[in-house]
Design a protein around this motif. Structure first.
Motif, PDB file in Angstrom:
ATOM      1  N   TYR A  36     -22.942   6.605  21.005  1.00  0.00           N
ATOM      2  CA  TYR A  36     -21.290   7.649  20.168  1.00  0.00           C
ATOM      3  C   TYR A  36     -22.223   9.191  20.413  1.00  0.00           C
ATOM      4  CZ  TYR A  36     -19.232  10.585  16.709  1.00  0.00           C
ATOM      5  OH  TYR A  36     -18.220  11.764  16.323  1.00  0.00           O
TER       6      TYR A  36
ATOM      7  N   ALA B  36     -19.801   8.087  25.967  1.00  0.00           N
ATOM      8  CA  ALA B  36     -19.321   8.693  25.421  1.00  0.00           C
ATOM      9  C   ALA B  36     -18.284   8.930  24.987  1.00  0.00           C
ATOM     10  CB  ALA B  36     -19.711   7.896  23.859  1.00  0.00           C
TER      11      ALA B  36
ATOM     12  N   TYR C 274     -14.315   5.112  19.432  1.00  0.00           N
ATOM     13  CA  TYR C 274     -14.573   5.766  18.852  1.00  0.00           C
ATOM     14  C   TYR C 274     -14.656   6.687  17.998  1.00  0.00           C
ATOM     15  CZ  TYR C 274     -16.463  11.051  20.212  1.00  0.00           C
ATOM     16  OH  TYR C 274     -17.015  12.357  20.283  1.00  0.00           O
TER      17      TYR C 274
ATOM     18  N   LEU D 130     -16.299   5.263  15.117  1.00  0.00           N
ATOM     19  CA  LEU D 130     -17.940   5.688  14.644  1.00  0.00           C
ATOM     20  C   LEU D 130     -17.854   6.800  14.322  1.00  0.00           C
ATOM     21  CD1 LEU D 130     -18.952   3.769  18.175  1.00  0.00           C
ATOM     22  CD2 LEU D 130     -20.023   3.101  16.357  1.00  0.00           C
TER      23      LEU D 130
END
Length: 788
Positions: free
Chosen positions: A593, A598, A647, A650
């Motif tokens: 992340y 990412a 995403y 996170l």
């Protein structure tokens, strides 16, 4: 060797005599046409145990639970997806590991986010198909395309929103039983007054100059009879609708085929009276499954199931058919229908029987360049000579495009199911496909004129030559079907990305143990070179200043996104296997992340949504393709949604850990970075976001979509409210707002895959089954994450 025309005529005559004899016996006992209650092909009927997720329960909850139907109130004891995620993202003491009603979680049921199928169709040859109205109502030119009306039952949205039910609905793994097929639904009766009369089946456009005749219909019936038990002959005879309706379904299939980027069946040389009945039957099934009418849709899959058995019998009875073009085309259509059906049994059977088609083409050397050279047409050729040359060229090009179609199918299933490709890019040495104007020529003379106008007489490069060199494609782009060429090359690049992903996954499995050689350098260098290859191809194509088809843009971004993220890890975190596996991948995803990879993956996921928008600038679409993206491309949109979901999850946990006094997932500084808009208009923002983590990653939704959006929650996060102030004319949603992000993805998917103009008014019945399954998964993920 392929059968000669004389042998075909003899074979067809024999089938016709046998079929007419059977028909005479059956018609002697039935003076009028009666449409049966079941489509049968020798399979015993079995009670239903699964209902359509978009339909309301027809019986009490107790009776539904006996059938295996997942009801909201019947799964309160099952583990909740949100609670499962809390266990992964937080180290809670055992006393706090409680379910929504205080129960302990118990055993976690895997939530397979890449198993987007259901067991909702029956043992298809035995489907209950009660239709007492004349089929010709579907051909009424006076009917208005008003879309389907809601039947008054609960829609798909009504059954979603509970994380508990997500587990039972999402473990769609087929468990084979002793029966030949699946289960039978309880009620599929048509309502002609409310449904059938509202839509015409034939769109008024004919792809073929000739119509299907009654003799061809009889040959189809004979083919179906050969695949079922004799006790079901009477049902099969009355199975098919009248000849004009079958003709309309064939034209519907061919019209869809012509509008797709992969046009691989030559329409203008197709002779229906001489076609194999297996090919005719599967083209009818292919047209029926693209109808918005649920009953016609089920008829298509029922016909596909019987034809699937007939195709295997065809190869068993005569091995020489494995070298016939029409036989293999029928096989390919059967696999296409099955693998994207959305029904777990059919999908698994189609996926497992793809290898024989690949092997047949490989053994017959259809993936390799042919040593035979076709004689080019000349202006001095007589009509008879020119017609012979044209048909010889059509046959060779049809074999070539069949091989490319199989290569595309291979890439689609590999990406969608994250499985190894069965065809290697290095073995495809055939020439690139010829230009569209040649392939779509309606006559031999038109073909001759286009042949000389495009300079096709020169030797074309092969696919294996163009995978690494964009310059080869640039030199030949005026002499090939450039849209199909770009699409196939991108799917070949996927094979390279898959190889990198396997290297990367094996390195992660070492558990920190350093090998005796620099394995990390191998993976990093391969990833770096693949990025350079993809960037180079994109730069060369951009210099052409051409309209890139929607499908090509979606695949290009999807391949790039897979280079930046391991989808296996994403689905494990979402609950594919177990809590142990989710906890295993969580630390590595937390590290991912914070890396540029990412943010790059999020950018490409946003570009997938942008490419799928109907008003996307710089894309080429046919009138039909502008309404619906089919099959695999809907799965690509879903993949983008899954990446956004992980995403955003996170991002929220990262903000909580750092205890920042700002909305979750929002960067400490920077303006909103809109991921789903044209890349050239925001290149500076993109580079700042990817390289420096400056900016707020958001998705943009037109305010006009607010009235049509389907939301599982109406709660807007603090991040969304803040972002809306930045752009009053548009709605911006931060990636951390999981529920609204999933709704936005659903809006795009519904709009680009709908078979009718207004899916809201139809309760979702205008959507293909696989799309409804994908929407169900996206909604469950959004609601589960929003409760954390």
């Amino acid at each position: 060797m392929p059968l000669t025309m004389d042998r075909k005529m003899a074979r067809n005559a024999g089938q016709e005599c046998s079929t007419r004899a059977k028909l005479a016996l059956l018609r002697s006992s039935s003076a009028s046409r009666v449409y049966p209650q079941n489509l049968a092909a020798g399979v015993e009927k079995k009670p239903s145990n699964v209902e359509d997720p978009t339909s309301a329960p027809r019986q009490s909850q107790l009776e539904s639970s006996q059938k295996g139907v997942v009801q909201a109130d019947s799964v309160v004891n099952e583990p909740h997806l949100a609670d499962f995620l809390r266990d992964i993202l937080q180290d809670l003491p055992p006393s706090e590991l409680q379910g929504p009603l205080g129960q302990s979680h118990g055993t976690f049921t895997p939530f397979n986010v890449l198993d987007f199928s259901q067991q909702m169709y029956p043992d298809l040859p035995d489907i209950d198909f009660s239709y007492t109205q004349d089929w010709n109502v579907l051909l009424n030119p006076e009917t208005v395309n008003e879309g389907l009306t809601s039947t008054g039952t609960s829609s798909l949205d009504d059954s979603l929103g509970l994380g508990n039910a997500a587990f039972s609905r999402s473990t769609w793994r087929w468990t084979p039983n002793h029966e030949k097929g699946g289960d039978v639904p309880g009620d599929t009766a048509l309502s002609p007054e409310d449904e059938v009369q509202r839509r015409r089946l034939d769109n008024g456009k004919r792809c073929l100059p000739q119509c299907l005749d009654s003799r061809s219909r009889d040959r189809i019936v004979g083919m179906l009879l050969s695949a079922c038990d004799h006790i079901n002959y009477d049902k099969i005879v009355t199975l098919l609708p009248p000849t004009p309706v079958l003709d309309a379904m064939i034209n519907d299939f061919l019209s869809w085929s012509e509008s797709s980027i992969d046009h691989w069946i030559h329409t203008h040389s197709l002779s229906l009276p001489d076609c194999r009945p297996e090919l005719l039957g599967l083209m009818i099934a292919g047209g029926a499954i693209r109808s918005p009418l649920p009953e016609v849709h089920k008829f298509g899959y029922a016909l596909q199931e019987i034809c699937r058995l007939a195709v295997h019998l065809m190869f068993e009875k005569d091995n020489s058919t494995s070298r016939e073009l029409e036989a293999l085309q029928a096989f390919a259509i059967c696999l296409d229908i099955g693998v994207w059906s959305g029904e777990r049994r059919i999908m698994e059977l189609a996926e497992s029987t793809f290898q024989p088609l690949v092997t047949t083409l490989r053994r017959s050397e259809r993936f390799r360049r042919s040593p035979d050279h076709l004689v080019p047409p000349q202006y001095v050729d007589s009509d008879a000579t020119l017609d012979i040359k044209w048909r010889a060229w059509v046959s060779a090009e049809s074999w070539k495009r069949l091989a490319y179609h199989v290569l595309i199918h291979n890439g689609h299933t590999s990406i969608a199911f994250q499985t190894p490709p069965l065809v290697s890019y290095s073995e495809v040495t055939i020439d690139l496909p010829a230009p569209k104007c040649l392939w779509r020529a309606r006559s031999a003379r038109e073909w001759r004129d286009q042949y000389h106008a495009t300079g096709t007489a020169q030797k074309l490069p092969s696919l294996v030559q163009c995978i690494w060199s964009a310059e080869q494609v640039a030199l030949a782009r005026h002499h090939v079907d450039i849209d199909l060429t770009m699409y196939v090359i991108l799917l070949s690049h996927w094979s390279l990305v898959w190889e990198f992903r396997q290297i990367d996954s094996t390195l992660k499995a070492q558990g920190g143990i350093e090998p005796s050689w620099n394995a990390g350098l191998l993976a990093s260098s391969k990833c770096h070179e693949l990025r350079g290859l993809l960037d180079h191809f994109q730069a060369v194509v951009n210099d052409w200043s051409i309209d890139v088809p929607t499908e090509t843009r979606i695949v290009a971004e999807l391949v790039r996104m897979n280079l930046c993220v391991a989808f296996e890890d994403l689905q494990l975190l979402a609950g594919k296997d177990s809590e142990v596996e989710a906890k295993r991948v969580y630390p590595s995803l937390r590290q991912w992340y914070y890396k540029p990879d990412a943010r790059t993956a999020m950018w490409h996921a946003g570009q997938i949504l942008y490419a799928a928008k109907p008003d996307c600038i710089g894309t080429a679409r046919s009138p039909r393709a502008s309404r619906a993206l089919a099959d695999f491309h809907a799965v690509a949109i879903y993949h983008a949604g899954l990446a956004f979901w992980v995403y955003g999850l996170l991002a929220r946990t990262s903000a909580q850990d750092s205890q920042l006094a700002r909305p979750p997932g929002i960067a400490a500084h920077g303006d909103p970075v809109i991921l789903n808009r044209m890349s050239t208009s925001s290149s500076t923002d993109r580079h700042r976001f990817v390289a420096l983590d400056h900016g707020i990653p958001t998705l943009q939704r037109d305010l006009g979509d607010e009235d049509n959006r389907s939301s599982s929650t109406q709660v807007e996060s603090e991040a969304s409210i803040c972002l809306h102030d930045h752009t009053p004319a548009q709605a911006l949603v931060a990636l951390s707002d999981s529920a609204n992000i999933m709704d936005l993805v659903i809006d795009v998917m519904r709009d680009r895959t709908s078979l009718v103009e207004n899916t809201q008014a139809t309760g979702g019945t205008g959507l293909p089954v696989i799309v409804r399954n994908l929407i169900q998964l996206l909604r469950d993920l959004g609601v589960a994450a929003s409760t954390l």
